[in-house]
Design a protein around this motif. Structure first.
Motif, PDB file in Angstrom:
ATOM      1  N   ALA A  28      24.417  39.972  32.087  1.00 46.70           N
ATOM      2  CA  ALA A  28      25.792  40.038  32.599  1.00 46.70           C
ATOM      3  C   ALA A  28      26.716  40.667  31.563  1.00 46.70           C
ATOM      4  O   ALA A  28      27.587  41.482  31.892  1.00 46.70           O
ATOM      5  CB  ALA A  28      26.274  38.640  32.970  1.00 46.70           C
ATOM      6  N   GLY A  29      26.525  40.294  30.289  1.00 46.72           N
ATOM      7  CA  GLY A  29      27.367  40.844  29.223  1.00 46.72           C
ATOM      8  C   GLY A  29      27.202  42.355  29.104  1.00 46.72           C
ATOM      9  O   GLY A  29      28.185  43.100  29.031  1.00 46.72           O
ATOM     10  N   TYR A  30      25.945  42.815  29.119  1.00 48.16           N
ATOM     11  CA  TYR A  30      25.714  44.257  29.016  1.00 48.16           C
ATOM     12  C   TYR A  30      26.216  44.979  30.262  1.00 48.16           C
ATOM     13  O   TYR A  30      26.726  46.102  30.177  1.00 48.16           O
ATOM     14  CB  TYR A  30      24.227  44.556  28.792  1.00 48.16           C
ATOM     15  CG  TYR A  30      23.775  44.290  27.370  1.00 48.16           C
ATOM     16  CD1 TYR A  30      24.433  44.879  26.293  1.00 48.16           C
ATOM     17  CD2 TYR A  30      22.703  43.453  27.099  1.00 48.16           C
ATOM     18  CE1 TYR A  30      24.037  44.632  24.990  1.00 48.16           C
ATOM     19  CE2 TYR A  30      22.295  43.199  25.802  1.00 48.16           C
ATOM     20  CZ  TYR A  30      22.966  43.796  24.750  1.00 48.16           C
ATOM     21  OH  TYR A  30      22.577  43.556  23.458  1.00 48.16           O
ATOM     22  N   GLY A  31      26.084  44.324  31.427  1.00 47.59           N
ATOM     23  CA  GLY A  31      26.599  44.924  32.652  1.00 47.59           C
ATOM     24  C   GLY A  31      28.109  45.115  32.562  1.00 47.59           C
ATOM     25  O   GLY A  31      28.641  46.184  32.902  1.00 47.59           O
ATOM     26  N   LEU A  32      28.792  44.089  32.085  1.00 41.11           N
ATOM     27  CA  LEU A  32      30.252  44.154  31.938  1.00 41.11           C
ATOM     28  C   LEU A  32      30.635  45.257  30.954  1.00 41.11           C
ATOM     29  O   LEU A  32      31.538  46.074  31.208  1.00 41.11           O
ATOM     30  CB  LEU A  32      30.735  42.778  31.454  1.00 41.11           C
ATOM     31  CG  LEU A  32      32.222  42.557  31.253  1.00 41.11           C
ATOM     32  CD1 LEU A  32      32.989  42.883  32.521  1.00 41.11           C
ATOM     33  CD2 LEU A  32      32.481  41.105  30.848  1.00 41.11           C
ATOM     34  N   ALA A  63      32.197  40.154  27.166  1.00 43.41           N
ATOM     35  CA  ALA A  63      30.868  40.780  27.210  1.00 43.41           C
ATOM     36  C   ALA A  63      30.099  40.472  25.927  1.00 43.41           C
ATOM     37  O   ALA A  63      28.926  40.056  25.978  1.00 43.41           O
ATOM     38  CB  ALA A  63      30.996  42.286  27.406  1.00 43.41           C
ATOM     39  N   ALA A 101      21.965  43.201  36.182  1.00 43.53           N
ATOM     40  CA  ALA A 101      22.992  43.368  35.148  1.00 43.53           C
ATOM     41  C   ALA A 101      24.225  44.048  35.735  1.00 43.53           C
ATOM     42  O   ALA A 101      25.367  43.614  35.500  1.00 43.53           O
ATOM     43  CB  ALA A 101      22.426  44.186  33.986  1.00 43.53           C
ATOM     44  N   GLY A 128      27.683  42.012  36.028  1.00 37.57           N
ATOM     45  CA  GLY A 128      28.750  42.588  35.201  1.00 37.57           C
ATOM     46  C   GLY A 128      29.946  42.999  36.037  1.00 37.57           C
ATOM     47  O   GLY A 128      31.102  42.742  35.670  1.00 37.57           O
TER      48      GLY A 128
END
Ligand code: SF4
Ligand code: SF4
Lengths: 248, 310
Positions: free
Chosen positions: B16-20, B48, B154, B158
């Protein structure tokens, strides 16, 4: 370095040949392996709760028993399972630290306990279940092919064999150079049609398994002796006497 | 395969962090979220990086010797796990620079650092996915939809997070882009996972007990006596099994509550419903959905070593 070493064709490939025809499933190889390696190159092989319910520990060799085939061809097969020291082992290439490596000189696959981070990825990558985590010290352990016996000049030459091989009471285990087509083990494999386990995965196992021999048809077709009539099957004593006299 | 909580949490949170980070790094240079809303960007990058860092720390907890983790950066020539570590480390400098640029308002720097951070995020996710996709003994992970699945999870989670954040800035004027991305991401996640589960259920080719023992020439092979009567590392790590009926229910939860509901909530927000509560709920559900999907990814995967056991 976890990239595989460049090994020319014909390079030394130390490994085992295991004869499933003669293995009786006595567990001696597993036991002697544990005994030697608990204080060997990859020592210790920890045990947890050894004296109570839930006892478990690290072993390099596990002996399974299977039923194979049906009817007259059916049989019980004992099956020792350990590291096959594969030629293209993903357990080595997946390792992020370089702790898991294949030796260039003889093809033995080892783990460096000083640099292993205990991520467990190599155990996932081994199709054969040959790697077990030492959950006490957090590093991966596996069969070393008794590297501390086979090159050990402090023990008599006849004993420079892996512990499992030297202890097997039915001589079902053989050790040698499978890269040399003239070695005793290669000859044995050629004669008995030694097999790779899960060849479809492409790991190129060095260890070979000899399959149980074909049952001779004389054995499977022989009738139980009870089936043939004996003189006692003739109730009339006179006829029984005549049968005995006439069959002389 | 054992769904170790540290690993399931790691892929969910860092994914999720990398997607954001990816969406922000791509959208910001395109002019999205500038002017009055520039603090939104900085907040999003902080969130993120917090998610990514929490995930990476949790993955360290999975190691037997975490203090040696730095060694894992050395074997990038052969190991996807090592490459993942290198990509994660290399993503930090552009991400932090991007954060500074957003904070102090240097658009020219953000225009360079943003896409670099986005590229780093995508590369890290690819490496994570390849760790699994390259494990030959686990047939379910070898499926060609596994890598797209990691990207979809992701991108979806994100975007859902970015939409939830955007609802709180500039009277919701920034909403449409991330909300639309979240809705599309949800749809993509449904499609991908649906196809993947169908393929997995249809049965994937792979080794059999006969090829694992080489005894196939004699006939069918059945286990008779196990080599040990108690547990061991292999059984705990590779022997995890989830009941079919639980798996079926969890799949439905992931598909409908985790992927479809956030997409619908995003569409409602786009249609003018109160955005902040809807999109916050959507982001939470999306994270839950990804968590369940990740758990199933392990729990439903079978390893060839189990052929020897039962
Ligand atoms: S049997 Fe497993 S641990 Fe041994 S070399 Fe092959 S893949 Fe590696
Ligand atoms: S557990 Fe150790 S040997 Fe195995 S892959 Fe990880 S670091 Fe390498």
């Amino acid at each position: 370095m976890t990239s595989l070493p460049d090994r020319p064709a014909g390079a030394k490939k130390l490994g085992l040949v295991i004869d499933l025809d003669t293995c009786v499933g006595c567990q001696a190889c597993a036991t002697n392996c544990k005994e030697w390696n608990a204080s060997g190159h990859s020592a210790p092989l920890p045990d947890f709760k050894p004296y109570s319910a839930g006892a478990e520990g690290v072993w390099f060799n596990r002996v399974h028993s299977y039923e194979a085939g049906e009817g007259e061809q059916g049989r019980t097969v004992h099956f020792p399972r350990s590291c096959l020291h594969c030629e293209t082992p993903a357990c080595v290439t997946v390792c992020p630290t370089g702790a898991s490596y294949k030796r260039a000189e003889d093809g033995i696959v080892l783990v460096n306990a000083e640099t292993c981070i205990g991520c467990g990825l190599c155990a996932w990558a081994c199709p054969y279940g040959a790697r077990e985590m030492d959950e006490d010290s957090g590093v991966m352990k596996k069969c070393t092919l008794c590297i501390d016996r086979i090159y050990n000049e402090t023990i008599p030459e006849a004993q420079r064999q892996p512990a499992c091989v030297i202890t097997c009471p039915t001589r079902a285990r053989h050790f040698g150079d499978l890269g040399d087509p003239d070695s005793a083990v290669s000859q044995l494999v050629a004669r008995r049609g030694g097999q790779d386990l899960m060849p479809e995965l492409g790991y190129g196992p060095v260890n070979k398994y000899l399959q149980p021999r074909e049952r001779s048809s004389a054995l499977t077709e022989a009738k139980p002796v009870e089936d043939a009539p004996t003189p006692m099957d003739i109730p009339n004593p006179l006829l029984r006497w005549m049968d005995r006299v006439l069959s002389r | 395969m054992n769904p170790a909580p540290s690993i399931v949490f790691f892929t969910t949170a860092s994914g999720a962090g990398y997607g954001l980070l990816f969406w922000l790094g791509v959208l910001r240079p395109l002019g999205w979220g500038g002017g009055a809303a520039s603090s939104l960007g900085a907040t999003a990058v902080v969130l993120a990086l917090a998610l990514v860092t929490a995930g990476l720390l949790s993955s360290l907890a999975h190691l037997g010797n975490p203090q040696r983790a730095w060694r894992a950066l050395s074997q990038w020539r052969s190991s996807w796990l090592s490459r993942e570590g290198v990509a994660a480390v290399l993503t930090y400098p552009p991400a932090l620079l991007f954060l500074l640029a957003l904070w102090f308002g240097w658009p020219a720097v953000a225009a360079v650092a943003g896409p670099l951070a986005a590229a780093g995020a995508a590369a890290t996710i690819y490496c994570t996915a390849m760790i699994y996709a390259s494990i030959k003994p686990v047939r379910q992970w070898r499926h060609p939809l596994v890598v797209p699945g990691y990207f979809a999870m992701a991108a979806f989670s994100g975007a859902a997070l970015l939409a939830a954040l955007a609802a709180g800035w500039d009277a919701g004027r920034l909403l449409p882009v991330p909300a639309a991305l979240a809705a599309l991401g949800g749809l993509a996640a449904i499609g991908l996972k649906f196809a993947y589960w169908r393929a997995v259920d249809a049965g994937m080719p792979g080794p059999t007990r006969e090829s694992a023992t080489g005894l196939g020439a004699i006939g069918r092979v059945r286990p008779l006596d196990p080599p040990h009567t108690e547990q061991n590392y292999l059984l705990r790590e590779m022997g995890f099994r989830v009941a079919r009926k639980h798996a079926a229910r969890l799949r439905q939860i992931a598909l409908w509550a985790g992927f479809a509901a956030p997409a619908v909530l995003a569409l409602l927000a786009l249609a003018g419903a109160p955005a902040a509560p809807l999109l916050s709920l959507g982001a939470l559900l999306a994270l839950l959905g990804v968590l369940v999907e990740r758990w199933l990814m392990f729990a439903e995967a079978t390893h060839t070593v189990m052929l020897y056991y039962r």
